[in-house]
Scaffold this motif. Structure first.
Motif, mmCIF file in Angstrom:
data_model
loop_
_atom_site.group_PDB
_atom_site.id
_atom_site.type_symbol
_atom_site.label_atom_id
_atom_site.label_comp_id
_atom_site.label_asym_id
_atom_site.label_seq_id
_atom_site.Cartn_x
_atom_site.Cartn_y
_atom_site.Cartn_z
ATOM 1 N N PRO A 161 75.824 66.959 54.450
ATOM 2 C CA PRO A 161 74.303 67.331 54.470
ATOM 3 C C PRO A 161 73.646 67.421 55.782
ATOM 4 C CG PRO A 161 74.873 64.984 53.984
ATOM 5 C CD PRO A 161 76.006 65.712 54.205
ATOM 6 N N VAL A 162 74.418 67.077 56.901
ATOM 7 C CA VAL A 162 73.512 67.141 58.118
ATOM 8 C C VAL A 162 73.427 68.557 58.547
ATOM 9 C CG1 VAL A 162 73.987 64.695 58.820
ATOM 10 C CG2 VAL A 162 75.579 66.679 59.618
ATOM 11 N N LEU A 163 72.446 68.926 58.884
ATOM 12 C CA LEU A 163 71.712 70.441 59.472
ATOM 13 C C LEU A 163 71.068 70.015 60.551
ATOM 14 C CD1 LEU A 163 70.282 71.541 55.915
ATOM 15 C CD2 LEU A 163 72.721 71.920 56.822
ATOM 16 N N ILE A 164 70.705 69.046 61.138
ATOM 17 C CA ILE A 164 69.989 69.125 62.583
ATOM 18 C C ILE A 164 70.926 68.298 63.355
ATOM 19 C CG2 ILE A 164 67.862 68.138 63.789
ATOM 20 C CD1 ILE A 164 66.364 68.208 60.903
ATOM 21 N N ASP A 165 71.116 68.867 64.585
ATOM 22 C CA ASP A 165 71.972 68.298 65.770
ATOM 23 C C ASP A 165 71.279 66.941 66.252
ATOM 24 O OD1 ASP A 165 73.488 70.782 65.447
ATOM 25 O OD2 ASP A 165 72.711 71.382 67.217
ATOM 26 N N LEU A 166 72.194 66.096 66.507
ATOM 27 C CA LEU A 166 72.043 64.901 67.253
ATOM 28 C C LEU A 166 71.477 65.303 68.732
ATOM 29 C CD1 LEU A 166 74.891 62.367 66.445
ATOM 30 C CD2 LEU A 166 72.539 62.220 65.878
ATOM 31 N N ARG A 167 70.740 64.444 69.354
ATOM 32 C CA ARG A 167 70.341 64.510 70.648
ATOM 33 C C ARG A 167 71.221 63.707 71.502
ATOM 34 N NH1 ARG A 167 65.095 61.944 73.967
ATOM 35 N NH2 ARG A 167 65.468 62.956 75.727
ATOM 36 N N THR A 168 71.840 64.384 72.434
ATOM 37 C CA THR A 168 72.733 63.595 73.229
ATOM 38 C C THR A 168 72.245 63.246 74.733
ATOM 39 O OG1 THR A 168 73.515 65.799 74.228
ATOM 40 C CG2 THR A 168 74.733 65.084 72.542
ATOM 41 N N PHE A 169 72.694 62.239 75.496
ATOM 42 C CA PHE A 169 72.395 61.631 76.745
ATOM 43 C C PHE A 169 73.375 62.028 77.852
ATOM 44 C CE2 PHE A 169 70.117 60.081 73.165
ATOM 45 C CZ PHE A 169 68.843 60.272 73.522
ATOM 46 N N PRO A 170 73.054 62.253 78.974
ATOM 47 C CA PRO A 170 74.187 62.122 80.049
ATOM 48 C C PRO A 170 74.810 60.720 80.261
ATOM 49 C CG PRO A 170 72.005 62.564 81.101
ATOM 50 C CD PRO A 170 71.838 62.572 79.572
ATOM 51 N N VAL A 171 75.953 60.613 80.585
ATOM 52 C CA VAL A 171 76.673 59.438 80.852
ATOM 53 C C VAL A 171 77.500 59.464 82.055
ATOM 54 C CG1 VAL A 171 78.705 57.855 79.876
ATOM 55 C CG2 VAL A 171 77.168 59.088 78.298
ATOM 56 N N LYS A 172 77.496 58.244 82.877
ATOM 57 C CA LYS A 172 78.264 58.102 84.095
ATOM 58 C C LYS A 172 78.898 56.669 83.796
ATOM 59 C CE LYS A 172 74.463 56.952 87.268
ATOM 60 N NZ LYS A 172 74.018 57.025 88.370
#
Length: 104
Positions: free
Chosen positions: A82-93
């Motif tokens: 049922p998910v149609l909207i992407d998740l926000r991602t964040f840079p990682v180090k």
């Protein structure tokens, strides 16, 4: 330019797992891939706002615990109903055994 926030120690996350991280009232999900790479996304499913840290991680996918919606946690891409909207991602180090996420 992101603000880098220490989220957890590398050893806090097992390979192919997810843990929650909360900063300044915002929930994030921190992932460790089977290849020992780290990723960060918004902490809630875009469908009904369930916490993703309670979901199932398989390969590079997080499955929401409520309706089994799936996302590719490396890109945030919604992988089917049922998910149609992407998740926000964040840079990682990773520095000195600490996982940092870039916010802002």
């Amino acid at each position: 330019m992101p603000e880098w926030i220490a989220a957890c120690a590398v050893d806090d996350i097992d390979p192919e797992d997810v843990i929650p991280f909360r900063y300044d009232g915002v929930d994030y999900a921190i992932y460790r891939s089977p290849q020992n790479e780290f990723y960060a996304t918004a902490g809630h499913c875009t469908h009904e706002r369930m916490l993703l840290c309670d979901g199932l991680v398989m390969d590079h996918t997080i499955e929401c615990p409520k309706h089994n919606g799936r996302f590719d946690y490396t890109t945030g891409k919604a992988a089917g109903a049922p998910v149609l909207i992407d998740l926000r991602t964040f840079p990682v180090k990773v520095e000195d055994g600490t996982v940092h996420i870039g916010i802002g």
